[in-house]
Write a protein that holds these residues in place. Structure first.
Motif, PDB file in Angstrom:
ATOM      1  N   ALA A   1      -1.218  18.597 -16.165  1.00  0.00           N
ATOM      2  CA  ALA A   1      -0.949  17.208 -15.802  1.00  0.00           C
ATOM      3  C   ALA A   1       0.201  17.165 -14.790  1.00  0.00           C
ATOM      4  O   ALA A   1       0.932  18.138 -14.604  1.00  0.00           O
ATOM      5  CB  ALA A   1      -0.580  16.404 -17.045  1.00  0.00           C
ATOM      6  N   THR A   2       0.375  15.994 -14.151  1.00  0.00           N
ATOM      7  CA  THR A   2       1.555  15.758 -13.312  1.00  0.00           C
ATOM      8  C   THR A   2       2.715  15.414 -14.234  1.00  0.00           C
ATOM      9  O   THR A   2       2.569  14.629 -15.182  1.00  0.00           O
ATOM     10  CB  THR A   2       1.292  14.596 -12.337  1.00  0.00           C
ATOM     11  OG1 THR A   2       0.158  14.924 -11.540  1.00  0.00           O
ATOM     12  CG2 THR A   2       2.493  14.348 -11.445  1.00  0.00           C
ATOM     13  N   ASN A   3       3.886  16.009 -13.982  1.00  0.00           N
ATOM     14  CA  ASN A   3       5.007  15.895 -14.928  1.00  0.00           C
ATOM     15  C   ASN A   3       6.246  15.259 -14.309  1.00  0.00           C
ATOM     16  O   ASN A   3       6.473  15.355 -13.102  1.00  0.00           O
ATOM     17  CB  ASN A   3       5.411  17.289 -15.443  1.00  0.00           C
ATOM     18  CG  ASN A   3       4.237  18.144 -15.820  1.00  0.00           C
ATOM     19  OD1 ASN A   3       3.998  19.153 -15.178  1.00  0.00           O
ATOM     20  ND2 ASN A   3       3.498  17.749 -16.836  1.00  0.00           N
TER      21      ASN A   3
ATOM     22  N   PHE B   1     -10.424  18.537 -20.469  1.00  0.00           N
ATOM     23  CA  PHE B   1     -11.312  18.591 -19.303  1.00  0.00           C
ATOM     24  C   PHE B   1     -11.118  17.309 -18.494  1.00  0.00           C
ATOM     25  O   PHE B   1     -11.566  16.230 -18.888  1.00  0.00           O
ATOM     26  CB  PHE B   1     -12.769  18.726 -19.746  1.00  0.00           C
ATOM     27  CG  PHE B   1     -13.170  20.137 -20.053  1.00  0.00           C
ATOM     28  CD1 PHE B   1     -13.750  20.938 -19.086  1.00  0.00           C
ATOM     29  CD2 PHE B   1     -12.939  20.676 -21.310  1.00  0.00           C
ATOM     30  CE1 PHE B   1     -14.104  22.254 -19.358  1.00  0.00           C
ATOM     31  CE2 PHE B   1     -13.299  21.987 -21.596  1.00  0.00           C
ATOM     32  CZ  PHE B   1     -13.881  22.780 -20.619  1.00  0.00           C
ATOM     33  N   HIS B   2     -10.418  17.414 -17.394  1.00  0.00           N
ATOM     34  CA  HIS B   2     -10.123  16.274 -16.521  1.00  0.00           C
ATOM     35  C   HIS B   2     -10.833  16.492 -15.191  1.00  0.00           C
ATOM     36  O   HIS B   2     -10.624  17.537 -14.555  1.00  0.00           O
ATOM     37  CB  HIS B   2      -8.606  16.156 -16.324  1.00  0.00           C
ATOM     38  CG  HIS B   2      -8.174  14.977 -15.504  1.00  0.00           C
ATOM     39  ND1 HIS B   2      -8.345  13.678 -15.928  1.00  0.00           N
ATOM     40  CD2 HIS B   2      -7.572  14.911 -14.289  1.00  0.00           C
ATOM     41  CE1 HIS B   2      -7.862  12.859 -15.010  1.00  0.00           C
ATOM     42  NE2 HIS B   2      -7.404  13.582 -13.998  1.00  0.00           N
ATOM     43  N   ASN B   3     -11.676  15.542 -14.824  1.00  0.00           N
ATOM     44  CA  ASN B   3     -12.503  15.703 -13.612  1.00  0.00           C
ATOM     45  C   ASN B   3     -13.295  17.009 -13.651  1.00  0.00           C
ATOM     46  O   ASN B   3     -13.464  17.696 -12.636  1.00  0.00           O
ATOM     47  CB  ASN B   3     -11.648  15.639 -12.345  1.00  0.00           C
ATOM     48  CG  ASN B   3     -10.999  14.274 -12.158  1.00  0.00           C
ATOM     49  OD1 ASN B   3     -11.547  13.258 -12.586  1.00  0.00           O
ATOM     50  ND2 ASN B   3      -9.834  14.247 -11.537  1.00  0.00           N
TER      51      ASN B   3
ATOM     52  N   PHE C   1      -1.760  10.865 -17.614  1.00  0.00           N
ATOM     53  CA  PHE C   1      -2.836  10.834 -18.595  1.00  0.00           C
ATOM     54  C   PHE C   1      -4.027  11.631 -18.072  1.00  0.00           C
ATOM     55  O   PHE C   1      -4.506  11.408 -16.958  1.00  0.00           O
ATOM     56  CB  PHE C   1      -3.252   9.381 -18.854  1.00  0.00           C
ATOM     57  CG  PHE C   1      -4.419   9.241 -19.787  1.00  0.00           C
ATOM     58  CD1 PHE C   1      -4.327   9.656 -21.100  1.00  0.00           C
ATOM     59  CD2 PHE C   1      -5.610   8.676 -19.350  1.00  0.00           C
ATOM     60  CE1 PHE C   1      -5.400   9.519 -21.973  1.00  0.00           C
ATOM     61  CE2 PHE C   1      -6.691   8.529 -20.211  1.00  0.00           C
ATOM     62  CZ  PHE C   1      -6.578   8.952 -21.526  1.00  0.00           C
ATOM     63  N   LEU C   2      -4.468  12.598 -18.883  1.00  0.00           N
ATOM     64  CA  LEU C   2      -5.663  13.365 -18.541  1.00  0.00           C
ATOM     65  C   LEU C   2      -6.826  12.805 -19.342  1.00  0.00           C
ATOM     66  O   LEU C   2      -6.794  12.803 -20.577  1.00  0.00           O
ATOM     67  CB  LEU C   2      -5.457  14.848 -18.871  1.00  0.00           C
ATOM     68  CG  LEU C   2      -4.339  15.573 -18.122  1.00  0.00           C
ATOM     69  CD1 LEU C   2      -4.198  17.005 -18.635  1.00  0.00           C
ATOM     70  CD2 LEU C   2      -4.592  15.582 -16.614  1.00  0.00           C
ATOM     71  N   SER C   3      -7.833  12.317 -18.650  1.00  0.00           N
ATOM     72  CA  SER C   3      -8.964  11.676 -19.309  1.00  0.00           C
ATOM     73  C   SER C   3     -10.114  12.664 -19.412  1.00  0.00           C
ATOM     74  O   SER C   3     -10.568  13.203 -18.398  1.00  0.00           O
ATOM     75  CB  SER C   3      -9.411  10.444 -18.512  1.00  0.00           C
ATOM     76  OG  SER C   3     -10.561   9.882 -19.084  1.00  0.00           O
TER      77      SER C   3
END
Length: 317
Positions: free
Chosen positions: A124-126, A270-272, A189-191
């Motif tokens: 993720a971006t932090n 699993f994001h994108n 947020f990782l969707s």
């Protein structure tokens, strides 16, 4: 078992499961409770005897007991952050967890992510905060967006974690995280599908266990979801063969980049369409209901074999 963190009770559960399932034909186990009040051997009648920290020994009825190895099931500090690992290294007692540097590194989510990023591991971006830093909500949200997660940097079992959906929720979430640690990590947020991947050393080789899919009733895989039945853990995960290979290969690569040994359980989202590393636990829960024992069971590895293998590996490393 035990420790100095909010995960004390969970660690006791893990330790009792290990104690119950160790092969008595091979091993003579002793339950050692690490507590804020002291270190104790606790017998089956719940009587306590002090541990001599000079050499990690116990004196019973005038006889000094020295141990051949330590099975480390302490979640949080001092068992998962490198302190116990370093202690055992100094007094030359083998222990089942990873080495002290790897424990300290993985326990510090910020440092672990920073180490993995140059290897191209997706995360993720932090945004990082230390206690006392100015809190610029605009700058934070410009970096990570909404929704986002606010986490205590060095804590487990989802203590000090909040999902933030509005700017107004950000400051209270930071206060919650600071109750657990003086360092905070705020993540985008990782969707996508969340999975948990166990990697262990088994018979001298690094082995990726069957993947577990996490389906939570709550906003995220929080304490209730982990321990109070508010989630479904599906092993093997409902992933395509391609996605299964992707995340298994990534988990093994992370394990080997970090020079891990012993048990580990890492979380990925699993994001994108791509698995993103979230965090690693180096002393994962070992109760019958815990994820890693479930995964081992699917591979045909019993608790007795799982625990015996960990002891033999540390004795011969």
């Amino acid at each position: 078992m035990g420790g100095y963190s909010s995960e004390f009770d969970i660690s006791i559960q893990s330790g009792n499961v290990v104690y119950k399932n160790l092969d008595r034909d091979v091993y003579n186990p002793y339950k050692i409770h690490i507590t804020n009040e002291g270190w104790y051997y606790v017998n089956d009648e719940n009587q306590k005897y002090s541990v001599d920290k000079n050499d990690f020994s116990v004196t019973l009825n005038g006889t000094k007991i020295n141990f051949d190895a330590a099975f480390n099931t302490v979640h949080g500090t001092p068992g998962e952050d490198g302190l116990l690992q370093a202690y055992f290294k100094l007094i030359e007692i083998p222990q089942t967890s990873c080495d002290f540097y790897q424990a300290a590194l993985t326990f510090n989510k910020r440092d672990c992510i920073s180490t993995l990023k140059p290897y191209g591991i997706p995360t993720a971006t932090n945004y990082f905060l230390n206690k006392g830093d100015a809190i610029d909500t605009k700058a934070i949200l410009n970096t990570v967006g909404l929704p986002c997660f606010v986490k205590a940097n060095k804590a487990g079992s989802s203590y000090g974690v909040s999902k933030v959906k509005t700017e107004e929720e950000l400051f209270p979430a930071i206060e919650v995280a600071y109750k657990e640690d003086d360092e905070i990590i705020i993540e985008s947020f990782l969707s996508g599908t969340e999975v948990s991947v166990g990697v262990i050393q088994h018979n001298g080789k690094d082995l990726v266990l069957p993947i577990t899919e996490i389906v939570t009733e709550n906003e995220f895989f929080d304490y209730e979801a982990k321990y109070l039945g508010k989630s479904e853990e599906i092993t093997p995960a409902r992933l395509s063969d391609e996605d299964t290979k992707k995340v298994k290969d990534l988990a093994l690569r992370v394990y080997q980049i970090l020079k891990m040994k012993g048990f580990s359980r890492s979380e990925y989202i699993f994001h994108n369409g791509e698995p993103h590393f979230v965090e690693m636990n180096t002393n994962p829960g070992l109760s019958e209901a815990s994820i890693l024992p479930q995964q081992a069971n699917k591979t045909g590895i019993s608790l007795k074999e799982l625990f015996s293998n960990a002891i033999e590996a540390c004795l011969h490393s």
